[in-house]
Design an enzyme around this catalytic site. Sequence first.
Site, short mmCIF file in Angstrom:
data_model
loop_
_atom_site.label_atom_id
_atom_site.label_comp_id
_atom_site.label_asym_id
_atom_site.label_seq_id
_atom_site.Cartn_x
_atom_site.Cartn_y
_atom_site.Cartn_z
N THR A 272 60.89 26.87 27.02
CA THR A 272 60.05 25.84 26.10
C THR A 272 59.97 24.42 26.72
OG1 THR A 272 61.85 25.19 24.58
CG2 THR A 272 60.49 27.36 24.10
N ASP A 273 60.85 23.98 27.50
CA ASP A 273 61.03 22.40 28.03
C ASP A 273 59.89 22.05 28.58
OD1 ASP A 273 63.02 22.16 26.18
OD2 ASP A 273 64.51 22.23 27.80
N SER B 213 63.51 26.02 32.41
CA SER B 213 62.59 25.37 32.67
C SER B 213 62.56 23.73 33.08
CB SER B 213 61.30 25.58 31.85
OG SER B 213 61.17 24.85 30.58
N THR C 295 65.13 30.01 27.54
CA THR C 295 65.93 30.41 26.66
C THR C 295 65.50 31.88 25.94
OG1 THR C 295 66.21 28.25 25.71
CG2 THR C 295 66.44 30.02 24.21
C1 SIN Z 1 64.28 26.23 29.12
O1 SIN Z 1 63.27 25.33 28.98
O2 SIN Z 1 64.16 26.77 30.02
C2 SIN Z 1 65.26 26.10 28.22
C3 SIN Z 1 64.87 25.74 26.66
C4 SIN Z 1 64.20 26.58 26.08
O3 SIN Z 1 63.46 27.61 26.53
O4 SIN Z 1 63.82 26.60 24.90
#
Ligand code: SIN
Length: 311
Positions: A91-92, A58, A12
């Site tokens: 973050t995922d 991710s 993100t």
């Molecule tokens: C991801 O994990 O690539 C998408 C969601 C995020 O980064 O918060």
Amino acid sequence: MQKIVILGTGGTIAGRAARADDAVGYRAAELGVQALIDAVPPLAGWPLEAEQVAQRDSKDMDIGTWLLLAQRAAHHLARPDVAGVVVTHGTDTLEETAWFLHRVLAPAKPLVLTAAMRPATALSADGPQNLFDAVTLAAEPGACGVLAVLAGQAHGAADLRKVHTIRLEAFSSGDSGPVALIQSGRVKVLRPWPTGDAVGLPATPADAWPWVAVVANHAGADGREVRALVQSGVAGLVVAGTGNGSLSAGLEAALHAAQSAGVAVRRSSRCAFGPVIDPADGVGSPIPSAGDRTVWQARVNLLLELAIRRS
Ligand code: SIN
């Protein structure tokens, strides 16, 4: 001044939405890592190098990308002219990647992951501040180990958990608390930097890594999914037990049968923090415990254990 290398992998933090007020309906992994750096004016004078290692959401992280990322991070960390490495990531699965890098590299220099909860195009994007804080931490004299920086806090890979789906402060280190705070370009160290013994990168090619699946105890769990996974050739299973690692009678019986069939099984907990109870404590299931590792960390550990055996 030593350099900081920034490795881009997507997420993100590199996401783009059609409208600035849309923090949900965006596409992750659209902007290149150099564009992320260019969006942080205070980084203009820093000796930085950027490399795009991957460009993905991710949720789609895979072993091949992990191996490439670990190789590139190790390469740059070994350079005498580099003080530390920053990785931009989603973050995922941030906590899985952080734990993987900790286990394979346990670096003597800082390897700092950062991410964002809002896309780069959001009215109040958190990515630029997080990237600036991550670079600040990577340049901190004496810092080492795998860390994740978001919302002004630096978490060690062992304690890192994503605990909220949308808040900017989406990560926590639980009772341990963050390792450091980053405020206005300064690092306030709260605890010792994370260290560990690196297992190194298994020589096993990405397409030959074992299949390790996760199953869970829950109301009505009877072990049917375990039997299906064993039938399908799973090599390892991590079970997310309830509470301190308890398992329903049906699930436990199925896991014992899986072990007898040669499947490696580890027992963790559905809870975000705390150890599972072990037969060594005089109680608890004899299915081998993953200690105080989360389900996702236990899965990384089992993957590495089995991949190293295959290499
Ligand atoms: C991801 O994990 O690539 C998408 C969601 C995020 O980064 O918060």
